[in-house]
Design an enzyme around this catalytic site. Structure first.
Site, PDB file in Angstrom:
ATOM      1  N   CYS A  22      -4.555  51.523  47.803  1.00 61.35           N
ATOM      2  CA  CYS A  22      -5.233  51.296  46.342  1.00 61.35           C
ATOM      3  C   CYS A  22      -6.950  51.343  46.369  1.00 61.35           C
ATOM      4  O   CYS A  22      -7.346  50.497  46.998  1.00 61.35           O
ATOM      5  CB  CYS A  22      -4.869  50.146  45.549  1.00 61.35           C
ATOM      6  SG  CYS A  22      -5.879  49.445  44.128  1.00 61.35           S
ATOM      7  N   CYS A  32      -8.653  48.391  44.885  1.00 61.09           N
ATOM      8  CA  CYS A  32      -8.322  47.113  45.897  1.00 61.09           C
ATOM      9  C   CYS A  32      -9.345  47.305  47.196  1.00 61.09           C
ATOM     10  O   CYS A  32      -9.773  46.240  47.572  1.00 61.09           O
ATOM     11  CB  CYS A  32      -6.886  47.120  46.352  1.00 61.09           C
ATOM     12  SG  CYS A  32      -5.723  47.070  44.813  1.00 61.09           S
TER      13      CYS A  32
END
Length: 148
Positions: free
Chosen positions: A75, A78
């Site tokens: 991600c 993230c």
């Protein structure tokens, strides 16, 4: 046990070396906490890794707030959030236990908490979710989630 010991703020911290759970007095984090099993240093100034197996014990038995970053390695947001979250852990040392849950590797807890977007940040107190934020956020938002 004296009154001081019973009122101490503590967190349950998984050892990064052996995986054993350790109770750490968060009022004395200036001293190096050591794993009771393997004697490795325990990290309280960096995000600790929680799994499906350790999540409930750590969250329910810690008397300090536990902030959790539900994330995945692939991600992009993230990855952008990771250094901010690590800095937050350093700043909140002794006040908040900062933890991470990889949603790909731990689908049980991720499903139970209805994690549909990542990163999702939650704050747990007394085993209960008290705050949630979806998406990457600045340091000020993290501090606001835990009350300063």
């Amino acid at each position: 046990m004296s009154g001081t010991e019973t009122s101490a703020r503590h967190a349950i911290v998984p050892c990064a070396s052996c995986g054993k759970l350790n109770r750490v007095n968060m009022d004395k984090v200036s001293a190096t906490a050591m794993c009771g099993t393997c004697k490795s240093a325990l990290q309280v100034d960096a995000p600790v890794v929680l799994t499906d197996a350790t999540f409930d014990v750590v969250v329910s038995r810690s008397t300090v707030p536990v902030m959790i970053d539900f994330y995945a390695d692939w991600c992009g947001p993230c990855k952008m959030m990771a250094p901010v979250f690590a800095d937050f852990a350093r700043r909140q040392k002794g006040r908040v236990l900062v933890a991470k849950v990889n949603t790909d590797e731990n689908p049980g807890v991720s499903m139970r908490f209805g994690i549909r977007s990542i990163p999702t940040l939650t704050v747990m107190r007394g085993g209960q979710e008290v705050a949630r934020q979806v998406g990457a956020v600045p340091m000020a938002a993290l501090e606001q989630m835990v009350g300063g």
